[in-house]
Design a protein around this motif. Structure first.
Motif, PDB file in Angstrom:
ATOM      1  N   ASN A 135       2.262  11.611  -2.032  1.00 40.61           N
ATOM      2  CA  ASN A 135       1.603  11.499  -0.611  1.00 40.61           C
ATOM      3  C   ASN A 135       2.454  10.920   0.540  1.00 40.61           C
ATOM      4  OD1 ASN A 135       2.051   8.551  -0.847  1.00 40.61           O
ATOM      5  ND2 ASN A 135      -0.140   8.431  -1.365  1.00 40.61           N
TER       6      ASN A 135
ATOM      7  N   GLU B 134       2.962   8.277   2.016  1.00 38.99           N
ATOM      8  CA  GLU B 134       3.558   6.892   1.891  1.00 38.99           C
ATOM      9  C   GLU B 134       4.504   6.974   0.796  1.00 38.99           C
ATOM     10  OE1 GLU B 134       2.594   4.915   4.058  1.00 38.99           O
ATOM     11  OE2 GLU B 134       0.711   6.233   4.767  1.00 38.99           O
TER      12      GLU B 134
ATOM     13  N   HIS C 204       3.896   7.582  -2.634  1.00 35.81           N
ATOM     14  CA  HIS C 204       3.391   7.500  -3.973  1.00 35.81           C
ATOM     15  C   HIS C 204       2.969   8.857  -4.538  1.00 35.81           C
ATOM     16  CE1 HIS C 204       3.301   3.004  -3.260  1.00 35.81           C
ATOM     17  NE2 HIS C 204       3.250   3.228  -2.048  1.00 35.81           N
TER      18      HIS C 204
ATOM     19  N   THR D 121      -1.882   4.326   1.121  1.00 38.04           N
ATOM     20  CA  THR D 121      -1.280   4.053  -0.197  1.00 38.04           C
ATOM     21  C   THR D 121      -1.525   4.779  -1.328  1.00 38.04           C
ATOM     22  OG1 THR D 121      -0.317   1.864   0.550  1.00 38.04           O
ATOM     23  CG2 THR D 121      -0.389   2.467  -1.865  1.00 38.04           C
ATOM     24  N   ASP D 122      -3.164   5.013  -1.294  1.00 41.52           N
ATOM     25  CA  ASP D 122      -3.678   5.503  -2.633  1.00 41.52           C
ATOM     26  C   ASP D 122      -4.105   6.858  -2.343  1.00 41.52           C
ATOM     27  OD1 ASP D 122      -3.328   3.434  -4.223  1.00 41.52           O
ATOM     28  OD2 ASP D 122      -4.929   2.412  -3.733  1.00 41.52           O
TER      29      ASP D 122
END
Length: 349
Positions: free
Chosen positions: A243, A245, A247, A281-282
């Motif tokens: 993604n 970010e 991650h 983040t997720d």
């Protein structure tokens, strides 16, 4: 004998007349709503239709899953009562709509890169540059060094990559290509964004999410883009994607909800919300709302009011079906704004 045959024929004629009368009365008692469009949300829509029939048995709802592009076309041609699309209508399309347009987001979903690689001994991770290059046909074998770099422990085979893609005008293609245009300058300057894009010559083509899912399921060495629900139903492996970010994230109901929550401020007033490269983040990178396309004015009051009741139900009770089918329940604020959009639909006797 002649008298007997005559009596029988008379009885048959009366029975036939009675049956046709009952059928005619049944048709009069049923209100039929016809819709067409996106395959992305079709399993959820069909579940809603079956459940809503118990709420309002006098309303018969038919939905043809023909792809977002065809759904918009039929809606603008006024051959259906409502359309459905995973790509919001353009300004030009809205301007050409005879009865006006109200676009109502009713659910959200994720696009997965599903693959068929037996014996991989782990989960596939693809960074942004890699999956863009792979989808452009610039990575052609599974043991390519760029794939190995993010998957050092995997048993990547020396096998050709078979790319499964959509041949029809597709909102799923729009979601994927819109993200890739935001994440990869090479993609943006190449295939670009659209319901139809140019794929490598050796790609395998299929219609609908079901068609691409079936191609992946039966083709060893393949990878294709499908709505997450289809991958989940068929138990297809899906790639963890990098993604914004940095991650690596796989699609799931929890991740979908987290992605929308982290990006709710990016939804504009007209509800044409694109989140091509979500922050968080997720957050999962391939996510989109999907819209029902309604006329702003329904001259058939009974149809207009019935549609409004159906969609009101879908934005409330209908959301309870989302998670188990692989879709994302709308956040409360989005559902509220969808109801406000629905209120703009008006009818006349």
């Amino acid at each position: 004998m002649k008298l007997h045959i005559g009596v029988v024929n008379a009885i048959l004629a009366i029975a036939s007349f009675a049956a046709s009368t009952v059928q005619a009365q049944s048709n009069m008692d049923s209100l039929v709503l016809n819709g067409a469009g996106a395959t992305f949300p079709a399993p959820l829509y069909k579940t809603w239709i079956a459940a809503y029939h118990k709420v309002e048995p006098g309303t018969l709802i038919k939905y043809a899953e023909v792809g977002s592009g065809e759904g918009v076309k039929r809606f603008l041609a006024n051959t259906v009562d409502f359309g459905a699309s995973d790509a919001a209508m353009t300004d030009a399309q809205i301007a050409s709509a005879q009865h006006g347009v109200v676009m109502v987001p009713v659910t959200a979903g994720m696009v997965a890169l599903a693959y068929n690689l037996p014996g991989l001994n782990g989960l596939l991770k693809l960074n942004r540059n890699t999956y863009a290059a792979l989808l452009m046909g610039k990575i052609t074998r599974w043991n390519d060094a760029r794939i190995q770099a993010t998957n050092p422990g995997l048993n990547l085979p020396d096998r050709e990559i078979l790319l499964a893609v959509r041949q029809d005008s597709s909102g799923t293609t729009f979601v994927l290509s819109n993200h890739l245009s935001a994440a990869s300058p090479e993609w943006r300057d190449g295939p670009g964004t659209g319901n139809l894009v140019r794929w490598p010559r050796n790609a395998m083509f299929a219609r609908g999410n079901e068609g691409v899912s079936a191609l992946v399921q039966r083709s060893v060495g393949s990878i294709g883009y499908v709505e997450y629900n289809f991958a989940k139903r068929l138990d297809l492996k899906v790639a963890h994607l990098e993604n914004k970010e940095g991650h690596f994230v796989a699609p799931s109901e929890r991740i979908g909800v987290a992605t929308l929550a982290a990006n709710i401020g990016r939804i504009p007033a007209d509800m044409r919300a694109y989140i091509p490269d979500p922050a968080g983040t997720d957050s999962y990178p391939l996510i989109s709302f999907t819209w029902l396309l309604l006329k702003e004015h329904y001259s058939d009051k009974s149809k207009g009011e019935a549609l409004k009741r159906l969609i009101t139900w879908s934005l409330q009770e209908g959301q309870n079906f989302s998670g188990e089918l692989g879709y994302i329940r709308l956040p409360t604020e989005v559902a509220k704004r969808s109801n406000e959009a629905l209120a703009r639909v008006y009818t006349s006797p």
